[in-house]
Write an enzyme that holds these catalytic residues in place. Structure first.
Site, PDB file in Angstrom:
ATOM      1  N   ASP A   1       0.045   3.414   0.741  1.00  0.00           N
ATOM      2  CA  ASP A   1      -0.877   4.943   2.118  1.00  0.00           C
ATOM      3  C   ASP A   1       0.325   4.327   3.301  1.00  0.00           C
ATOM      4  O   ASP A   1      -0.133   5.541   4.556  1.00  0.00           O
ATOM      5  CB  ASP A   1      -2.227   4.296   2.699  1.00  0.00           C
ATOM      6  CG  ASP A   1      -2.018   4.737   1.318  1.00  0.00           C
ATOM      7  OD1 ASP A   1      -2.631   5.711   0.904  1.00  0.00           O
ATOM      8  OD2 ASP A   1      -4.001   4.612   1.148  1.00  0.00           O
TER       9      ASP A   1
ATOM     10  N   GLN B   1       1.180   8.461  -9.457  1.00  0.00           N
ATOM     11  CA  GLN B   1       2.071   8.651  -8.276  1.00  0.00           C
ATOM     12  C   GLN B   1       2.030   7.439  -7.464  1.00  0.00           C
ATOM     13  O   GLN B   1       3.195   6.718  -6.964  1.00  0.00           O
ATOM     14  CB  GLN B   1       2.112   9.556  -6.424  1.00  0.00           C
ATOM     15  CG  GLN B   1       0.589   9.010  -5.822  1.00  0.00           C
ATOM     16  CD  GLN B   1      -0.074  11.032  -4.858  1.00  0.00           C
ATOM     17  OE1 GLN B   1       0.570  10.938  -4.520  1.00  0.00           O
ATOM     18  NE2 GLN B   1      -1.441  10.670  -5.867  1.00  0.00           N
ATOM     19  N   ARG B   2       1.385   6.204  -7.958  1.00  0.00           N
ATOM     20  CA  ARG B   2       1.487   4.598  -8.071  1.00  0.00           C
ATOM     21  C   ARG B   2       1.238   4.487  -8.989  1.00  0.00           C
ATOM     22  O   ARG B   2       1.894   2.954  -9.119  1.00  0.00           O
ATOM     23  CB  ARG B   2      -0.302   4.843  -7.116  1.00  0.00           C
ATOM     24  CG  ARG B   2      -0.762   4.239  -7.634  1.00  0.00           C
ATOM     25  CD  ARG B   2      -2.397   3.787  -7.052  1.00  0.00           C
ATOM     26  NE  ARG B   2      -3.210   4.030  -8.590  1.00  0.00           N
ATOM     27  CZ  ARG B   2      -5.034   3.913  -8.163  1.00  0.00           C
ATOM     28  NH1 ARG B   2      -5.068   4.274  -6.402  1.00  0.00           N
ATOM     29  NH2 ARG B   2      -5.163   3.962  -8.788  1.00  0.00           N
TER      30      ARG B   2
ATOM     31  N   THR C   1       0.429  -0.975   0.167  1.00  0.00           N
ATOM     32  CA  THR C   1       0.249  -0.061  -0.111  1.00  0.00           C
ATOM     33  C   THR C   1       1.126   1.313  -0.338  1.00  0.00           C
ATOM     34  O   THR C   1       1.663   1.928   0.736  1.00  0.00           O
ATOM     35  CB  THR C   1      -0.953   0.054   1.339  1.00  0.00           C
ATOM     36  OG1 THR C   1      -1.861   0.940   1.242  1.00  0.00           O
ATOM     37  CG2 THR C   1       0.354  -0.038   2.318  1.00  0.00           C
TER      38      THR C   1
ATOM     39  N   GLY D   1      -4.238  10.257  -0.019  1.00  0.00           N
ATOM     40  CA  GLY D   1      -3.422   9.458   2.130  1.00  0.00           C
ATOM     41  C   GLY D   1      -4.854   9.914   2.262  1.00  0.00           C
ATOM     42  O   GLY D   1      -5.158  11.064   3.113  1.00  0.00           O
ATOM     43  N   ARG D   2      -5.954   9.196   2.337  1.00  0.00           N
ATOM     44  CA  ARG D   2      -6.970   9.704   3.454  1.00  0.00           C
ATOM     45  C   ARG D   2      -7.445   9.404   4.911  1.00  0.00           C
ATOM     46  O   ARG D   2      -7.888  10.466   5.320  1.00  0.00           O
ATOM     47  CB  ARG D   2      -8.513   8.246   2.931  1.00  0.00           C
ATOM     48  CG  ARG D   2      -9.028   8.136   1.410  1.00  0.00           C
ATOM     49  CD  ARG D   2     -10.265   7.849   0.800  1.00  0.00           C
ATOM     50  NE  ARG D   2      -9.812   7.561  -0.466  1.00  0.00           N
ATOM     51  CZ  ARG D   2     -10.923   8.144  -0.693  1.00  0.00           C
ATOM     52  NH1 ARG D   2     -11.247   9.600  -1.338  1.00  0.00           N
ATOM     53  NH2 ARG D   2     -10.692   8.383  -2.696  1.00  0.00           N
TER      54      ARG D   2
END
Lengths: 400, 400
Positions: A140, A287-288, A138, A185-186
């Protein structure tokens, strides 16, 4: 004829296909493994019997997985039914039996470890002998029990490098701007905060989901910095907790679907209030999905984690996820361990309080020491006609 | 003590600092050149006597210009007064005399060639002996008289690569999306159109400033493709001529500053009309500031153009811009010529009609042949701690 099955789950990262690469390479070393299969679109592949034979892929395609964006097998966001009498579980066992799957690898984040956990529990309850192992992933970086998640280092490298480029572009003009950069990023700010470690990407203001958001303080800070410096670089997470009343009123005012995230919203509020020249930049899915900024450390670790996952599955471990633990920082060294997926599933690891300094708009030295080793090194890339080559899997059904 | 002065103008490109590198390196080869100066923030540096001594920069800094984003000297968008009795011209001559500038290099696009043209005319009229030479630069690729502009190939490489990554990310999900990608280009679609040359970045629908935009046809095309394929990739220029009534009504409805460009607007209209899941991605300033995707061809040509500019200035040429002409495509070969800036200033070169095919939503083979050689090759890059090193100029005033 024991076989392995690998699936991808949740949002892609730049190294999710490196994990797939690592599983295939390691599995091929073990003659006791017969079939090496991939599930298309995560758990849906098992539910719908859409399983492909990864032994059919040629060596070049497998090598190219190291630099292929997206999830090469397809991914899914699907929560398995809590009620284990559901048909879903019957379908899953049918597919696993059909291909004689005895080792199942689930490459995903928090939610995917929930799937891992449920399947491990259910398969044991049915006395169907299958080791279920989680491979962490992830951007994140919010998985519990580990030092960092695969995919996070490369995304951080992208965020830092791109914000450096944005700043250098912005300061080219004598009349500066307010620039708001929105990072994914939540609920956790790891990826957004990564920009602080480099002098050229370190923002004037930083906003993360971990901290409360005060609109008046935000506007007054932006105004002060812009009037003083003639420019202001703000970096924020998509999950910054902007109070509902601002978001709601915008939606109502628009009277239609609202696109663009929080950076767009805040840029619009700054424009309304001050009339300053403001630009919002959402880093968005690139970005990913940026192979040219994969961190060498991330790539190496992704391969090692897959090797470790396959080896441990063959030793009979199940209901576990591979966890990266840091042994030392100088030199940077890690070791791999297994953690119980029941302790990982559905937990979220946020940036610890201790890493923030006073204003909550900055992070202390421990964060720098944590992040810097992860983004080091670049990978070798193969281009064709100036563009990165990508693996396209044949998606051939196994002939069983 | 004849000296040279170089300035940057208009929007940065990924190789604008490569042009600066080339000018410094070539100028140092000529013992007859005394001072090598840079003007800070384009023409403003001359107007305000903010001139720096580029001979003070060490070799490492000069090498790093090859991979530094933004305009290292600062840039400007300023149109010189049409009335040449204006004070501006008096200030300019004062600065040029102060540093004994006999060779002036203006690195920019259409508007900057207007500056070039005016200065050449004015300085001749004042019998101030100074050769003014233009160095072409624009990611828009819309400069007249040349095959392509410096900076365009690298921006095209970025656009193609990034849209490939976006598509691979998008198709990872079984339930697809409508994705609208917005590329820079207000009046010319060269950069946006570049995505067609690669199978993985080629969009389902393409919209350029060269062609009329029909909202109903757009909505119906998007709907048809999305319902058929469960996904739709739309790539469009920021300057797509969306009729005013749509833009206006949005602005009025918002009642405040509108942020985000045409992709955001169209995503919102698609959402209103159909409720389909839609994401807009604006490539934004990173598309012109991404050293890791500089095309080797662009870099080599930028250096050659600077060498040619300096050599021709020393031979007394003035009022000219260096033009890249293509001699052959297989193998790709160019030659450099000088063009009159009066024939370039304020003109805009759009994609010729002949390159479009029927629907205007696609380009023919001649466009592929034109673009493919330009994006070839990658450059060597220097990293420190995982992030690209950048040149930071000392900005020391010359000691004269």
């Amino acid at each position: 004829m024991p076989s392995i099955l690998y699936l991808q789950s949740g949002g892609p990262t730049s190294v999710i296909n490196t994990s797939l690469y690592g599983v295939i390479k390691e599995a091929k070393k073990h003659p006791e493994i017969t079939g090496i299969y991939g599930s298309l679109f995560g758990i849906y592949g098992i539910l719908n019997d859409e399983i492909i034979d990864l032994r059919q892929e040629d060596d070049e395609t497998i090598e190219l997985l190291l630099q292929t964006s997206g999830a090469a097998l397809g991914t899914a966001r699907h929560k398995l039914n809590d009620d284990m009498t559901s048909d879903e579980y019957i379908k899953i066992v049918a597919t696993l039996m059909k291909y004689d799957i005895r080792y199942l690898f689930i490459n995903g984040g928090n939610d995917s470890m929930d799937t891992c956990n449920k399947l491990d529990y259910y398969l044991k309850s049915q006395r169907y002998d299958c080791c279920v192992i989680g491979i962490p992933k992830t951007i994140d970086n919010d998985l519990a029990l580990l030092d960092h998640s695969l995919g996070f280092p490369s995304a951080a490298k992208y965020v830092i490098q791109t914000i450096q480029n944005i700043r250098l572009d912005c300061v080219s003009y004598s009349r500066g701007k307010i620039i708001l950069v929105e990072v994914m990023g939540r609920n956790a700010g790891w990826l957004t905060a990564s920009c602080v470690v480099n002098p050229l990407s370190k923002p004037d203001l930083l906003y993360l989901p971990e901290n409360p958001f005060d609109m008046e303080a935000f506007l007054s800070d932006v105004q002060e910095i812009y009037l003083k410096n003639k420019s202001c670089l703000v970096v924020l997470s998509e999950g910054v907790p902007v109070p509902d009343k601002f978001v709601k009123s915008e939606t109502d005012a628009f009277g239609h679907f609202q696109f663009g995230g929080v950076a767009n919203l805040l840029a619009s509020i700054i424009g309304d209030r001050f009339g300053f020249q403001t630009r919002s930049i959402e880093l968005n899915t690139p970005q990913r999905s940026a192979p040219f900024l994969i961190s060498k450390v991330d790539q190496k670790e992704a391969i090692k984690v897959s090797e470790f996952a396959v080896q441990n599955a063959l030793e009979g471990k199940s209901g576990k996820m591979v966890c990266i633990k840091r042994i030392s920082n100088k030199p940077y060294r890690i070791k791999l361990e297994l953690g119980n997926v029941s302790n990982i599933a559905n937990f979220e690891r946020k940036i610890p309080e201790s890493m923030f300094i006073d204003s909550k708009n900055d992070l202390d030295h421990s964060f720098y020491e944590y992040l810097l080793p992860l983004i080091k090194g670049e990978i070798d890339l193969k281009y064709q006609d100036g563009i990165l080559k990508s693996a396209v899997l044949k998606k051939i059904k196994p002939n069983i």
